[in-house]
Design a protein around this motif. Structure first.
Motif, PDB file in Angstrom:
ATOM      1  N   TRP A  84      -2.373  -2.647  -5.934  1.00  0.00           N
ATOM      2  CA  TRP A  84      -1.955  -1.678  -4.904  1.00  0.00           C
ATOM      3  C   TRP A  84      -0.911  -0.714  -5.477  1.00  0.00           C
ATOM      4  O   TRP A  84      -0.854   0.434  -5.069  1.00  0.00           O
ATOM      5  N   GLY A 114       4.174   0.869  -3.304  1.00  0.00           N
ATOM      6  CA  GLY A 114       3.737   0.847  -4.693  1.00  0.00           C
ATOM      7  C   GLY A 114       4.729   0.152  -5.612  1.00  0.00           C
ATOM      8  O   GLY A 114       4.828   0.487  -6.793  1.00  0.00           O
ATOM      9  N   THR A 125      -3.105   9.362   3.133  1.00  0.00           N
ATOM     10  CA  THR A 125      -2.730   7.962   3.320  1.00  0.00           C
ATOM     11  C   THR A 125      -2.238   7.721   4.736  1.00  0.00           C
ATOM     12  O   THR A 125      -2.581   6.721   5.373  1.00  0.00           O
ATOM     13  N   GLU A 175       0.812  -1.213   0.000  1.00  0.00           N
ATOM     14  CA  GLU A 175       0.000   0.000   0.000  1.00  0.00           C
ATOM     15  C   GLU A 175       0.846   1.264   0.000  1.00  0.00           C
ATOM     16  O   GLU A 175       0.495   2.256  -0.649  1.00  0.00           O
ATOM     17  N   ARG A 223      -1.407   3.235  -5.389  1.00  0.00           N
ATOM     18  CA  ARG A 223      -0.416   4.142  -4.785  1.00  0.00           C
ATOM     19  C   ARG A 223      -0.111   5.316  -5.694  1.00  0.00           C
ATOM     20  O   ARG A 223      -0.076   6.474  -5.243  1.00  0.00           O
TER      21      ARG A 223
END
Length: 476
Positions: free
Chosen positions: A349, A241, A425, A238, A353
């Motif tokens: 993911w 990336g 994030t 996550e 990202r």
């Protein structure tokens, strides 16, 4: 079929005047056989050709191999064929038709027209090598006198980094289907990501059947270790990336360096062996905290199995590196357990990202009101190009257009410009961390003192990330 992979094959080259023999960097090579496990001479010679003369990476060579195996199997199964040189236009057309007509148990086609075309193109390249390898005349080529007659097509493409165009020639065969439109793989959705994260941090087994107290404690410890390892795996997907091969190759020493510098070294995939294949990506303190909690698990497992290596992520069964194939299968299994529709893979993911990274850029660019504004004011600046390429490991700047489109799709209807957008994030990660601490308290895995210690560590990491974001806003 690919019956095995020969590890760390060393090829030699001679360069300079006077000529000097030098060993090249070891590479893993697929070993191809017929279905009866008889080695396929031409296919293995082609693997050598791709490694030595074309200097391709191991992952790219394996991609070639996975396509060629279809032709090897076809030759083996045909009663009238025993070698590649016996192929003709008719038999090659039959090979392509078989690929097209293959179906899954539910009746759906096994391969799209694009997949069949790519397999056919790779097999044509292989057969051209076979022609040179055996010095065959009139086997494959553009002339009508050849047993397999190819066609030549002219295309115009734009030169990367400029508005200039150039003509390119592609070689094909009339039997190959027309490629469909390229499908854009969307990022993992927020709902699916949250569902998987919730599953990872709460996964548990029932130990009521285990009567021996010592065995029960051991089973609970193994479950705890697995949860910590899986949370670290998820956090790396996550927050970094990276491609799955890049995540797999992160080293313990890279993590230790990142704790000092705030930048994690990534060994970039999709680079030729002689190219610079490292990049550094910024990592926040909460990510490092997740890894720190996993490190003790890693240390215990490696000590238990006397494993010695520097790779960060390991299998808890033997302490050996957690392979990239296992990583892909493992993430896919999460999706199957949770009945998530569609394919679940680590690459989703990666897309998420960089899409979120692009969203942050749009939101912090006050004068940008449209996609074209963003392209003009941001994408066309050298500083931005270098920053995103360093972060993502992309070779071509045009590859970033996909993330721009996905970002605008995600932002459709937004009117407010957010400050410190890069904290989104981090804030979500902090919420997840607090939820996880609460769950561990409820499961009686943490005492009050331990819970406060974990919470303080998470808050300290969160505070560092806030300070870093504010510093960046001031500089901007």
């Amino acid at each position: 079929m690919i019956s095995n992979t020969i590890k760390d094959v060393v090829f030699w080259t001679h360069v300079g005047v006077p000529s000097e023999a030098k060993a090249r960097k070891p590479i893993d090579l697929p070993f191809l056989t017929y279905p009866n496990y008889t080695p396929c001479l031409e296919a293995n010679a082609y693997m050598h050709h791709l490694a030595v003369l074309r200097n391709l990476k191991a992952s790219t060579i394996r991609t070639y191999a996975t396509k060629i195996v279809h032709l090897i199997r076809f030759i083996y199964e045909q009663p009238t064929l025993s070698r590649f040189s016996q192929l003709t236009n008719a038999s090659f057309t039959l090979f392509i038709q078989n690929l097209t007509q293959d179906v899954k148990p539910n009746g759906e086609p096994k391969r799209s027209s694009t997949e069949v075309a790519k397999i056919g193109e790779t097999c044509i390249q292989f057969l051209e090598f076979v022609s040179h390898f055996h010095n065959l005349e009139n086997f494959i080529g553009l002339d009508d006198t050849n047993a397999i007659t190819l066609t030549k097509k002219k295309h115009t493409i734009r030169i990367e980094g400029s508005n200039n165009k150039k003509d390119v020639i592609t070689i094909s065969h009339p039997a190959l289907p027309t490629k469909g439109s390229i499908k854009t793989r969307h990022p993992v959705s927020k709902a699916d990501a949250l569902k998987i994260w919730t599953h990872i941090k709460s996964q548990k087994k029932v130990f009521s059947k285990i009567k021996d107290p010592k065995a029960k404690r051991l089973a609970k410890r193994e479950q705890y270790d697995k949860r910590k390892r899986d949370m670290a795996i998820y956090a790396s997907m996550e927050m970094i990336g990276g491609r799955v091969g890049e995540l797999h190759s992160i080293r313990f020493s890279d993590y230790e360096e990142a704790r000092r510098t705030g930048r994690l070294r990534i060994h970039t995939s999709k680079k030729r062996n002689d190219e610079d294949n490292e990049r550094y990506v910024p990592v926040d303190s909460i990510f490092l905290e997740y890894i720190a909690q996993y490190i003790e698990v890693r240390r215990r497992a490696m000590k238990k199995y006397s494993a010695k290596h520097d790779l960060l992520f390991i299998s808890l069964r033997d302490g050996q590196p957690f392979s990239k194939d296992s990583w892909t299968a493992y993430v896919s299994s999460w999706g199957k357990k949770l009945s998530i529709e569609g394919k679940v893979s680590p690459h989703l993911w990666r897309h998420a990202r960089f899409t979120n990274w692009m969203v942050d850029r749009i939101l912090t660019s006050q004068e940008i009101n449209s996609k074209d504004d963003f392209r003009k004011n941001v994408l066309h600046t050298q500083q931005f190009k270098k920053e995103l390429q360093q972060f993502s490991g992309h070779t071509l700047i045009s590859s970033l257009d996909t993330y721009l489109d996905l970002a605008w799709e995600q932002l459709h209807g937004y009117t407010e410009v957010y400050s410190a957008a890069s904290l989104k994030t981090t804030v979500n990660t902090m919420k997840n961390q607090v939820d996880y601490i609460q769950q561990r308290i409820e499961r009686k895995e943490l005492s009050a003192v331990q819970a406060i210690q974990d919470l303080r560590a998470a808050l300290t990491a969160f505070e560092k990330d806030i300070d870093a974001s504010l510093d960046n806003d001031v500089k901007t």
